[in-house]
Structure formats: structure tokens, C-alpha cells
Design a protein around this motif. Structure first.
Motif, PDB file in Angstrom:
ATOM      1  N   ASP A  35       3.440  14.168  13.230  1.00  0.00           N
ATOM      2  CA  ASP A  35       3.561  14.533  11.823  1.00  0.00           C
ATOM      3  C   ASP A  35       4.966  15.001  11.463  1.00  0.00           C
ATOM      4  O   ASP A  35       5.183  15.554  10.389  1.00  0.00           O
ATOM      5  N   GLY A  36       5.905  14.830  12.378  1.00  0.00           N
ATOM      6  CA  GLY A  36       7.290  15.192  12.081  1.00  0.00           C
ATOM      7  C   GLY A  36       8.031  14.043  11.442  1.00  0.00           C
ATOM      8  O   GLY A  36       7.444  13.071  10.962  1.00  0.00           O
ATOM      9  N   GLY A  37       9.365  14.143  11.449  1.00  0.00           N
ATOM     10  CA  GLY A  37      10.162  13.079  10.872  1.00  0.00           C
ATOM     11  C   GLY A  37      11.645  13.374  10.995  1.00  0.00           C
ATOM     12  O   GLY A  37      12.062  14.343  11.629  1.00  0.00           O
ATOM     13  N   ALA A  38      12.427  12.510  10.388  1.00  0.00           N
ATOM     14  CA  ALA A  38      13.879  12.615  10.463  1.00  0.00           C
ATOM     15  C   ALA A  38      14.363  13.911   9.819  1.00  0.00           C
ATOM     16  O   ALA A  38      13.806  14.376   8.821  1.00  0.00           O
ATOM     17  N   ASN A  39      15.397  14.480  10.415  1.00  0.00           N
ATOM     18  CA  ASN A  39      16.019  15.689   9.886  1.00  0.00           C
ATOM     19  C   ASN A  39      17.527  15.474   9.856  1.00  0.00           C
ATOM     20  O   ASN A  39      18.135  15.163  10.889  1.00  0.00           O
TER      21      ASN A  39
ATOM     22  N   ARG B  55      -3.977  14.428   3.927  1.00  0.00           N
ATOM     23  CA  ARG B  55      -4.449  15.013   2.683  1.00  0.00           C
ATOM     24  C   ARG B  55      -5.762  14.368   2.242  1.00  0.00           C
ATOM     25  O   ARG B  55      -6.055  13.213   2.568  1.00  0.00           O
ATOM     26  N   ASN B  56      -6.556  15.144   1.496  1.00  0.00           N
ATOM     27  CA  ASN B  56      -7.794  14.637   0.902  1.00  0.00           C
ATOM     28  C   ASN B  56      -7.486  14.175  -0.516  1.00  0.00           C
ATOM     29  O   ASN B  56      -7.114  14.978  -1.384  1.00  0.00           O
ATOM     30  N   ILE B  57      -7.619  12.879  -0.746  1.00  0.00           N
ATOM     31  CA  ILE B  57      -7.348  12.298  -2.048  1.00  0.00           C
ATOM     32  C   ILE B  57      -8.662  11.781  -2.627  1.00  0.00           C
ATOM     33  O   ILE B  57      -9.406  11.040  -1.963  1.00  0.00           O
ATOM     34  N   TRP B  58      -8.908  12.183  -3.885  1.00  0.00           N
ATOM     35  CA  TRP B  58     -10.176  11.808  -4.519  1.00  0.00           C
ATOM     36  C   TRP B  58     -10.273  10.289  -4.635  1.00  0.00           C
ATOM     37  O   TRP B  58      -9.350   9.616  -5.081  1.00  0.00           O
ATOM     38  N   GLY B  59     -11.381   9.782  -4.190  1.00  0.00           N
ATOM     39  CA  GLY B  59     -11.635   8.353  -4.246  1.00  0.00           C
ATOM     40  C   GLY B  59     -11.140   7.596  -3.031  1.00  0.00           C
ATOM     41  O   GLY B  59     -11.550   6.458  -2.805  1.00  0.00           O
ATOM     42  N   ALA B  60     -10.277   8.246  -2.231  1.00  0.00           N
ATOM     43  CA  ALA B  60      -9.744   7.555  -1.051  1.00  0.00           C
ATOM     44  C   ALA B  60     -10.055   8.304   0.236  1.00  0.00           C
ATOM     45  O   ALA B  60      -9.939   7.736   1.320  1.00  0.00           O
ATOM     46  N   GLY B  61     -10.453   9.570   0.106  1.00  0.00           N
ATOM     47  CA  GLY B  61     -10.758  10.347   1.297  1.00  0.00           C
ATOM     48  C   GLY B  61      -9.495  10.909   1.938  1.00  0.00           C
ATOM     49  O   GLY B  61      -8.490  11.192   1.267  1.00  0.00           O
ATOM     50  N   GLN B  62      -9.532  11.067   3.241  1.00  0.00           N
ATOM     51  CA  GLN B  62      -8.387  11.616   3.971  1.00  0.00           C
ATOM     52  C   GLN B  62      -7.382  10.509   4.280  1.00  0.00           C
ATOM     53  O   GLN B  62      -7.715   9.534   4.957  1.00  0.00           O
ATOM     54  N   VAL B  63      -6.195  10.688   3.798  1.00  0.00           N
ATOM     55  CA  VAL B  63      -5.138   9.701   4.034  1.00  0.00           C
ATOM     56  C   VAL B  63      -3.858  10.448   4.405  1.00  0.00           C
ATOM     57  O   VAL B  63      -3.672  11.625   4.072  1.00  0.00           O
ATOM     58  N   TYR B  64      -2.993   9.748   5.112  1.00  0.00           N
ATOM     59  CA  TYR B  64      -1.697  10.315   5.463  1.00  0.00           C
ATOM     60  C   TYR B  64      -0.688  10.011   4.355  1.00  0.00           C
ATOM     61  O   TYR B  64      -0.622   8.876   3.848  1.00  0.00           O
ATOM     62  N   THR B  65       0.046  11.017   3.992  1.00  0.00           N
ATOM     63  CA  THR B  65       1.125  10.844   3.016  1.00  0.00           C
ATOM     64  C   THR B  65       2.438  11.288   3.660  1.00  0.00           C
ATOM     65  O   THR B  65       2.449  12.157   4.546  1.00  0.00           O
TER      66      THR B  65
END
Length: 250
Positions: free
Chosen positions: A189-193, A225-235
Motif C-alpha cells: 500500500d506504499g508508493g513513490a516518494n 475503500r468502501n465505495i457505494w455500489g462497487a464495494g471494497q476497491v483500491y484507490t
């Protein structure tokens, strides 16, 4: 007896300007039989004889003195130097490795306006003997608004604008990876810094190099994240902030 003491008074007055360089010792014979070896400071006829021993001044009553006899002269060398000696400072860029501590803070815009947080980095940099430094940048960046904290592993490079001096402005760049240490999926869940900016350094009289830096920082991370209509998705989220850092380099 009085003629002898008068001669001593004239003798001391004549050589008063030399007493910083020459210290004469006398033997003071008292009527009690005691003999005192000391410096002769002052003689006041019919009053007192002032002597100095081991830095202490003593007054002896004139009526108790039988005679005063010159014994020896001690010559000391006094050197006066009116010039102010300033401590020499080493040049800013020494060849080799050095360790730095970098506390600071960041400020940027979030979903509810301006947000800020503290940051702490360490750096291990090597100077190439000219105007460049390069090495490793390690630390931790917490972002309170996002409830995330990142362990940073980066490379750092600096380019100084002056050499053979005790102070100089410089440009810096760091690039690496931020591990999301608040996520269960550590690393994923990290990324470029990345951060870049300008600073100024100067070497203090104690030998420590103090710097302050102003720059811009970019951090990317992934969040479930929990997005309405899509459930748990990665953002994927980007955190862009201005940063201010201070550094003490040893």
C-alpha cells in the motif's frame, strides 16, 4: 636605618614601570628575629612596610622592622598580543561520509482545507570532494489527515553552488519508496516518494554543519475503500505538500 628605607623607596619608584617584567625579592628582618623573604610593595616611613608573598599582601609595622636587604631578582617574560585570534572553521564540503538529522514539518491542501504534519528524516551522504553530495535518506512521514504513516527509503543528492567556503546554498532531490506502515499489507500500500527544493548550509564554530531547506514533496499510496455500489476497491492517492526541514550534520 631611615636612609636605607628612603633609598629603597626611590629605587622602587625609579623601576616601577618594569615591575611587570622583573620581580625583586627582599629579606625583611624583624626585631623579633623572624626573617621574611617577599616582594617589597610599598614603604611608608614611620608607618608601615607592605610586602607580598604568594599573591597575598601583608602590612608590617615600621617599628617592628630591623632592616630590609635585597636578596634576588626573578625575571619573567611577559608577552602582550592585542590581536584577537578567531577560531578557524573547516570548509563546508569535506570529502567522505557524514550523518545528518532532519526534523521538519509539511503543509498542504486536503479535503477540508490546509493540513500539516511533522516529519523526521536521517541522511547518510558522501561528498565527492567538489560540489556534490549523494547517499541515503531514511525516516518516517506521518500524515494525520489521511491517518497514514510511511517509512521512507530514498536516495538523496545535493548540488552546492560554492566550494572552498564555510557556507553555501544548494539544491536537493530525494527519490525512493514510502512503505505504508499503518496498512496491514505492509509494502503493497506504499508508493513513490519524491521531494525537491533548495537550502542553505553553513559550518558552525563547533564543526557541525547546520542547514535549512524549503521544498515540495510528493507521496503516492494505495488505500482500500468502501465505495457505494462497487464495494471494497483500491484507490490510489497522491499527497503533495510543501516541506520545511532543518538539518544538523556531523
Amino acid at each position: 636605618m631611615k636612609k636605607l628605607l628612603a633609598f629603597i623607596v626611590i629605587y622602587l619608584s625609579f623601576f616601577c614601570q618594569l615591575k611587570a617584567q622583573n620581580t625583586d625579592l627582599y629579606k625583611v628582618y624583624l626585631k623579633s628575629g623572624l626573617v621574611i623573604k617577599a616582594e617589597l610593595v610599598k614603604v611608608i616611613p614611620d608607618s608601615l612596610v607592605q610586602i607580598k608573598q604568594y599573591g597575598m599582601i601583608t602590612n608590617v609595622k615600621f617599628k617592628d622592622v630591623d632592616s630590609v636587604v635585597f636578596d634576588e631578582s626573578r625575571v619573567t617574560t611577559v608577552v602582550f598580543n592585542n590581536s584577537i585570534q578567531k577560531a578557524e572553521r573547516k570548509q563546508l564540503l569535506d570529502s567522505g561520509w557524514s550523518f545528518g538529522l532532519q526534523p521538519g514539518f509539511t503543509a498542504g491542501f486536503g479535503g477540508w482545507g490546509i493540513t500539516s504534519s511533522f516529519t523526521f528524516r536521517t541522511s547518510l551522504l558522501k561528498n565527492n570532494g567538489k560540489k556534490s553530495m549523494y547517499g541515503f535518506n531514511l525516516g518516517i512521514d506521518p500524515y494525520y489527515l489521511y491517518e497514514q504513516a510511511f517509512g521512507i527509503v530514498s536516495m538523496e543528492g545535493r548540488q552546492y553552488f560554492k566550494k572552498n567556503t564555510t557556507k553555501s546554498p544548494f539544491a536537493y532531490l530525494t527519490a525512493g519508496y514510502g512503505f505504508n506502515i499503518t496498512s496491514p499489507a505492509l509494502g503493497k500500500d506504499g508508493g513513490a516518494n519524491t521531494s525537491l527544493g533548495f537550502g542553505n548550509s553553513f559550518r558552525t564554530r563547533s564543526g557541525v554543519i547546520f542547514s535549512f531547506m524549503l521544498g515540495y514533496r510528493f507521496q503516492r499510496f494505495r488505500e482500500l475503500r468502501n465505495i457505494w455500489g462497487a464495494g471494497q476497491v483500491y484507490t490510489y492517492n497522491n499527497i503533495n505538500r510543501f516541506e520545511v526541514k532543518f538539518e544538523w550534520r556531523y
